[in-house]
Design a protein around this motif. Structure first.
Motif, mmCIF file in Angstrom:
data_model
loop_
_atom_site.group_PDB
_atom_site.id
_atom_site.type_symbol
_atom_site.label_atom_id
_atom_site.label_comp_id
_atom_site.label_asym_id
_atom_site.label_seq_id
_atom_site.Cartn_x
_atom_site.Cartn_y
_atom_site.Cartn_z
ATOM 1 N N LYS A 161 0.814 -1.218 0.000
ATOM 2 C CA LYS A 161 0.000 0.000 0.000
ATOM 3 C C LYS A 161 0.847 1.268 0.000
ATOM 4 O O LYS A 161 0.653 2.171 -0.810
ATOM 5 C CB LYS A 161 -0.932 -0.009 1.210
ATOM 6 C CG LYS A 161 -1.844 1.212 1.309
ATOM 7 C CD LYS A 161 -2.833 1.063 2.470
ATOM 8 C CE LYS A 161 -2.187 1.453 3.783
ATOM 9 N NZ LYS A 161 -2.149 2.926 3.967
ATOM 10 N N GLU A 162 1.805 1.319 0.910
ATOM 11 C CA GLU A 162 2.621 2.536 1.026
ATOM 12 C C GLU A 162 3.463 2.772 -0.227
ATOM 13 O O GLU A 162 3.705 3.923 -0.609
ATOM 14 C CB GLU A 162 3.510 2.456 2.262
ATOM 15 C CG GLU A 162 2.753 2.610 3.574
ATOM 16 C CD GLU A 162 2.138 1.323 4.083
ATOM 17 O OE1 GLU A 162 1.601 1.315 5.208
ATOM 18 O OE2 GLU A 162 2.202 0.306 3.352
ATOM 19 N N GLU A 174 1.108 4.343 -2.698
ATOM 20 C CA GLU A 174 0.817 5.713 -2.282
ATOM 21 C C GLU A 174 2.002 6.630 -2.586
ATOM 22 O O GLU A 174 1.828 7.761 -3.058
ATOM 23 C CB GLU A 174 0.499 5.755 -0.783
ATOM 24 C CG GLU A 174 -0.810 5.089 -0.404
ATOM 25 C CD GLU A 174 -1.022 5.020 1.090
ATOM 26 O OE1 GLU A 174 -2.179 4.839 1.519
ATOM 27 O OE2 GLU A 174 -0.031 5.138 1.848
ATOM 28 N N TYR A 175 3.196 6.149 -2.310
ATOM 29 C CA TYR A 175 4.423 6.919 -2.564
ATOM 30 C C TYR A 175 4.593 7.190 -4.058
ATOM 31 O O TYR A 175 5.003 8.277 -4.459
ATOM 32 C CB TYR A 175 5.608 6.129 -2.020
ATOM 33 C CG TYR A 175 6.956 6.775 -2.169
ATOM 34 C CD1 TYR A 175 7.242 7.995 -1.567
ATOM 35 C CD2 TYR A 175 7.974 6.136 -2.887
ATOM 36 C CE1 TYR A 175 8.508 8.567 -1.685
ATOM 37 C CE2 TYR A 175 9.230 6.695 -3.000
ATOM 38 C CZ TYR A 175 9.492 7.914 -2.402
ATOM 39 O OH TYR A 175 10.740 8.481 -2.518
ATOM 40 N N GLU A 192 2.177 7.444 -6.288
ATOM 41 C CA GLU A 192 1.141 8.384 -6.710
ATOM 42 C C GLU A 192 1.353 9.793 -6.162
ATOM 43 O O GLU A 192 0.747 10.739 -6.659
ATOM 44 C CB GLU A 192 -0.226 7.878 -6.251
ATOM 45 C CG GLU A 192 -0.726 6.660 -7.015
ATOM 46 C CD GLU A 192 -1.398 7.043 -8.317
ATOM 47 O OE1 GLU A 192 -2.515 7.543 -8.286
ATOM 48 O OE2 GLU A 192 -0.754 6.843 -9.363
ATOM 49 N N ALA A 193 2.217 9.953 -5.147
ATOM 50 C CA ALA A 193 2.331 11.232 -4.442
ATOM 51 C C ALA A 193 3.048 12.308 -5.244
ATOM 52 O O ALA A 193 2.903 13.488 -4.946
ATOM 53 C CB ALA A 193 3.050 11.018 -3.115
ATOM 54 N N GLU A 196 -9.576 1.982 -1.196
ATOM 55 C CA GLU A 196 -8.594 3.037 -1.462
ATOM 56 C C GLU A 196 -8.205 3.044 -2.934
ATOM 57 O O GLU A 196 -8.071 4.107 -3.550
ATOM 58 C CB GLU A 196 -7.351 2.842 -0.591
ATOM 59 C CG GLU A 196 -6.287 3.897 -0.827
ATOM 60 C CD GLU A 196 -5.073 3.752 0.079
ATOM 61 O OE1 GLU A 196 -4.118 4.534 -0.078
ATOM 62 O OE2 GLU A 196 -5.084 2.861 0.953
ATOM 63 N N ASP A 251 -8.820 6.240 -5.385
ATOM 64 C CA ASP A 251 -7.648 6.950 -5.902
ATOM 65 C C ASP A 251 -7.363 6.658 -7.368
ATOM 66 O O ASP A 251 -6.382 7.150 -7.925
ATOM 67 C CB ASP A 251 -6.416 6.594 -5.072
ATOM 68 C CG ASP A 251 -6.502 7.127 -3.649
ATOM 69 O OD1 ASP A 251 -7.399 7.964 -3.396
ATOM 70 O OD2 ASP A 251 -5.689 6.720 -2.800
ATOM 71 N N TRP A 265 -6.571 3.724 -8.774
ATOM 72 C CA TRP A 265 -5.585 2.697 -9.057
ATOM 73 C C TRP A 265 -6.208 1.607 -9.944
ATOM 74 O O TRP A 265 -7.414 1.404 -9.950
ATOM 75 C CB TRP A 265 -5.087 2.045 -7.766
ATOM 76 C CG TRP A 265 -4.413 2.994 -6.823
ATOM 77 C CD1 TRP A 265 -4.137 4.319 -7.029
ATOM 78 C CD2 TRP A 265 -3.933 2.696 -5.507
ATOM 79 N NE1 TRP A 265 -3.521 4.857 -5.931
ATOM 80 C CE2 TRP A 265 -3.381 3.884 -4.971
ATOM 81 C CE3 TRP A 265 -3.924 1.548 -4.720
ATOM 82 C CZ2 TRP A 265 -2.827 3.959 -3.694
ATOM 83 C CZ3 TRP A 265 -3.372 1.601 -3.447
ATOM 84 C CH2 TRP A 265 -2.823 2.795 -2.943
#
Length: 341
Positions: A270-271, A274-275, A277-278, A320, A324, A326
């Motif tokens: 997950k992280e 997220e990283y 996409e940030a 999520e 977002d 994904w």
């Protein structure tokens, strides 16, 4: 005879029709970069992303040096059920470890492993598994460890398919790896498995060299062998747990650039997604959902799939991903085939 205006219209229509036909014919002549994929939204999203980021006439163009693609391994590039290949390797090493250290024979969890009761082994708590990992992944030189892994990979077979683990790499994902590299992307494995373990076979299995493997890393000690030559010995000391938040931390330490595209399959990824996409610019986060019990396994618990402790894909993670934007790959619906044959 056509009137002059009608003649021009006729020619224009003919030309447009010819161009359209040529465009279709050219597209059909191009080989399918992902032949093991069904023609679904997931496949289209990957191809469109690659086209958008490699066309220097578009504002979405990404320079070659920034084309970083990261992939989780277990459950994303190859089979991870009923347990990861690294865990099985470590369990298989316990008899040799106990032979070298007889005091472990009656000590848990080594006693349970030696008994060979798979159900009891499956119930071992994480703390006991960590003891086994620490003991079997250390205490030898880096070269000796690589040799042990090479021998095991060459002989070990999955209990369900009776095939080497390297033959259980997912054909559709290997096509994605090749497709990205053909378009100037640098592909990395970012895995919770032991970094030295995966580096042994990553190049021959996935085309990813050892320096592009980021994994859970233990310490090493520099020293000298009996011949006076320098060597590194693996220590039971954890330097990086490359799972969950450890994945972006490992990417920063080992790669130094944020990915523009990342693939995972569980909460442990997950992280990393997220990283990915940030950052600004085009980005793509992709998750593989195991929903094919016939050709592989089905587990979630997202979308009502069976619960699992190995590589869970929770409903929260699924929500999520949907919120977002994904891409979620359905193994059942998006893949024509799972393995090479």
């Amino acid at each position: 005879m056509y009137p002059k205006r009608a003649f021009r219209t006729h020619l224009a229509g003919f030309s447009l029709g010819l161009y359209a036909w040529l465009a279709v014919a050219t597209a059909q002549a191009q080989p399918d970069p992902l032949p093991s994929w069904s023609d679904t939204v997931a496949k289209q999203a990957i191809i469109e992303f690659v086209q958008a980021t490699t066309d220097n006439t578009k504002p979405t163009f990404v320079p070659p040096e920034e084309r970083i693609a990261t992939f989780d391994q277990d459950g994303t590039l190859w089979v991870e059920h009923p347990m990861s290949s690294q865990i099985i390797f470590c369990l298989d090493r316990v008899p040799a470890l106990v032979a070298a250290k007889p005091e472990l024979k009656d000590a848990e969890p080594f006693k349970t492993v030696l008994a060979g009761d798979r159900k009891a082994i499956a119930k071992l708590p994480m703390a006991d598994l960590e003891k086994i990992l620490a003991a079997t992944l250390s205490g030898m030189t880096v070269a000796q460890f690589a040799d042990e892994v090479s021998k095991w990979i060459a002989s070990a077979k999955d209990p369900r398919w009776k095939r080497p683990y390297t033959e259980l790499a997912y054909r559709p994902m290997k096509e994605v790896l090749g497709y990205l590299r053909d378009n100037g992307f640098k592909t990395y494995i970012v895995t919770g498995s032991d970094q030295d373990f995966v580096r042994v076979y990553a190049e021959s299995t996935y085309g990813i060299p050892p320096e592009q493997v980021v994994g859970t890393a233990g310490g090493t000690t520099y020293g000298y062998g009996k011949d006076g030559k320098p060597l590194l010995t693996k220590d039971p000391k954890l330097l990086l747990n490359d799972n969950n938040a450890g994945k972006p931390e490992g990417i920063h330490l080992m790669i130094g650039r944020q990915p523009v595209i990342a693939f995972g399959n569980s909460t442990g990824d997950k992280e990393m997604l997220e990283y990915t996409e940030a950052s600004n610019g085009p980005r793509l986060a992709v998750l593989l959902l195991h929903d094919d019990a016939d050709r592989e396994y089905a587990y979630g618990p997202a979308n009502g799939l069976p619960e699992t402790k190995v590589g869970p894909f929770t409903q929260e993670l699924y929500d999520e991903a949907m919120n977002d934007g994904w891409v979620v790959i359905s193994m059942k619906n998006d893949w024509r085939r799972v393995f090479a044959d």
